[in-house]
Write a protein that holds these residues in place. Sequence first.
Motif, PDB file in Angstrom:
ATOM      1  N   TYR A   1       0.840  -1.203   0.000  1.00 46.96           N
ATOM      2  CA  TYR A   1       0.000   0.000   0.000  1.00 46.96           C
ATOM      3  C   TYR A   1       0.874   1.251   0.000  1.00 46.96           C
ATOM      4  O   TYR A   1       0.641   2.197  -0.776  1.00 46.96           O
TER       5      TYR A   1
ATOM      6  N   PHE B   1       2.526   1.849  -3.369  1.00 45.07           N
ATOM      7  CA  PHE B   1       1.579   2.407  -4.337  1.00 45.07           C
ATOM      8  C   PHE B   1       1.372   3.900  -4.085  1.00 45.07           C
ATOM      9  O   PHE B   1       1.314   4.696  -5.039  1.00 45.07           O
ATOM     10  N   ILE B   2       1.261   4.286  -2.809  1.00 45.66           N
ATOM     11  CA  ILE B   2       1.054   5.701  -2.476  1.00 45.66           C
ATOM     12  C   ILE B   2       2.232   6.543  -2.943  1.00 45.66           C
ATOM     13  O   ILE B   2       2.053   7.599  -3.573  1.00 45.66           O
TER      14      ILE B   2
ATOM     15  N   SER C   1       2.358   6.781  -6.806  1.00 50.04           N
ATOM     16  CA  SER C   1       1.267   7.606  -7.329  1.00 50.04           C
ATOM     17  C   SER C   1       1.496   9.079  -7.020  1.00 50.04           C
ATOM     18  O   SER C   1       1.275   9.950  -7.875  1.00 50.04           O
TER      19      SER C   1
ATOM     20  N   ALA D   1      -3.609  10.396  -3.545  1.00 47.77           N
ATOM     21  CA  ALA D   1      -2.831   9.158  -3.674  1.00 47.77           C
ATOM     22  C   ALA D   1      -3.207   8.168  -2.579  1.00 47.77           C
ATOM     23  O   ALA D   1      -3.365   6.969  -2.827  1.00 47.77           O
TER      24      ALA D   1
ATOM     25  N   TYR E   1      -6.927   6.993  -3.339  1.00 43.56           N
ATOM     26  CA  TYR E   1      -7.001   6.204  -4.563  1.00 43.56           C
ATOM     27  C   TYR E   1      -6.342   4.840  -4.385  1.00 43.56           C
ATOM     28  O   TYR E   1      -6.905   3.809  -4.773  1.00 43.56           O
ATOM     29  N   CYS E   2      -5.157   4.816  -3.792  1.00 40.95           N
ATOM     30  CA  CYS E   2      -4.435   3.550  -3.621  1.00 40.95           C
ATOM     31  C   CYS E   2      -5.148   2.611  -2.655  1.00 40.95           C
ATOM     32  O   CYS E   2      -5.048   1.387  -2.779  1.00 40.95           O
ATOM     33  N   SER E   3      -5.879   3.180  -1.705  1.00 40.19           N
ATOM     34  CA  SER E   3      -6.649   2.325  -0.797  1.00 40.19           C
ATOM     35  C   SER E   3      -7.740   1.581  -1.550  1.00 40.19           C
ATOM     36  O   SER E   3      -8.105   0.452  -1.180  1.00 40.19           O
TER      37      SER E   3
ATOM     38  N   VAL F   1      -7.434   0.734  -4.821  1.00 40.41           N
ATOM     39  CA  VAL F   1      -6.754  -0.212  -5.710  1.00 40.41           C
ATOM     40  C   VAL F   1      -6.363  -1.488  -4.970  1.00 40.41           C
ATOM     41  O   VAL F   1      -6.506  -2.597  -5.492  1.00 40.41           O
ATOM     42  N   VAL F   2      -5.883  -1.340  -3.748  1.00 40.55           N
ATOM     43  CA  VAL F   2      -5.379  -2.502  -2.996  1.00 40.55           C
ATOM     44  C   VAL F   2      -6.323  -2.901  -1.862  1.00 40.55           C
ATOM     45  O   VAL F   2      -5.910  -3.562  -0.910  1.00 40.55           O
TER      46      VAL F   2
ATOM     47  N   ASP G   1      -5.933   1.485 -12.864  1.00 37.93           N
ATOM     48  CA  ASP G   1      -4.671   2.004 -12.341  1.00 37.93           C
ATOM     49  C   ASP G   1      -3.707   2.337 -13.469  1.00 37.93           C
ATOM     50  O   ASP G   1      -3.002   3.356 -13.422  1.00 37.93           O
TER      51      ASP G   1
ATOM     52  N   THR H   1      -2.674   6.205 -13.548  1.00 31.71           N
ATOM     53  CA  THR H   1      -1.332   6.496 -13.020  1.00 31.71           C
ATOM     54  C   THR H   1      -0.219   6.311 -14.045  1.00 31.71           C
ATOM     55  O   THR H   1       0.951   6.491 -13.698  1.00 31.71           O
TER      56      THR H   1
END
Length: 329
Positions: A106, A109-110, A113, A156, A159-161, A163-164, A193, A197
């Motif tokens: 996580y 990814f943050i 991004s 970021a 959004y990443c939360s 995605v994962v 994603d 991104t």
Amino acid sequence: MEVVDAAELCFPQLLNTSCKKPTSPWPEAVLLNILVSTISLLTVTLNLLVIISVSHFRQLHTPTNILLLSLAISDFLVGLLLMPVEILLKTSCWFLGDLMCSLYNYLSFIISSASVGVMVLISFDRYVAICDPLHYTTRITVNRVKLCVCLCWLCAVCYCSLVVKDDLTQPGRYHSCYGECFIVIDFIAGTVDLVLTFIVPVTVIIVLNMRVFAVAASQARAVSSHIAAVKLQLPVAQTANKSELKAARTLGVLVVVFLICFCPYYCFTLASENMTNSSNTFFVLFLFDFNSCLNPVIYAFFYSWFRKAVKLIVTLQILQPGSRKANIL
């Protein structure tokens, strides 16, 4: 049926559910550890110098430098947190559990991004400075840039939360044994994603920078053809123009290097559904992370203010009263 020696397992007490330890020649593992550890240390040190420089000296509190500060923070986190874990994943087992694995993925990814978002902001900043210089100081202010940077990081995180979210809600759901750490993104989330991104930001970055260099080239030709008139009538404007063109070239190099290190990562993730600890995965991750070490080197090579600031930091002159007001530019 294959019999596995307990010494070859990450968790010898779990004979049936433990992963095997990564096998690599001893010299290769040592050299790899030394190389990545050195780059990690350089990344942390150099980006910490950027963070201290921009934060401490008031002359450096400009919109462009605030963006560079945000980029340096993400690069600092890469060297401090992500690179050491990648060494662990390549040369050893994952002993921190499934939840920490999910949190690590996580965080990675943050950071990636947010870095992409900051690069878009840097490109937009240079676009306004070169293509609309008369309105730059009114449109691009320090407070507005700070707000944009905060929103970039906040977006970021949110959004990443999404995605994962599967990996966060059910840590280790795709792990076949204890001692491994990777993430699997489903097709829909991976496609979204990829677009948000990679395709969209890279397209925006390329278009803005192409426009910047087209206008910069046009301005350079205009200056060279009217050099006498510029010297007599607009000496200040000429100096400002040269300064903006130099900044555009420097940040252009920054963007190009970023794209060179960034594109292989997403091209690989596009071709591979899961990010395991294979050699190919390690190479593209290392290339992506190596960009975090290159950015401060670019500043040192092109920015005289960074070299002056580093000298004051290393010699501890920043501890003197009034050092914040030092003439850096």
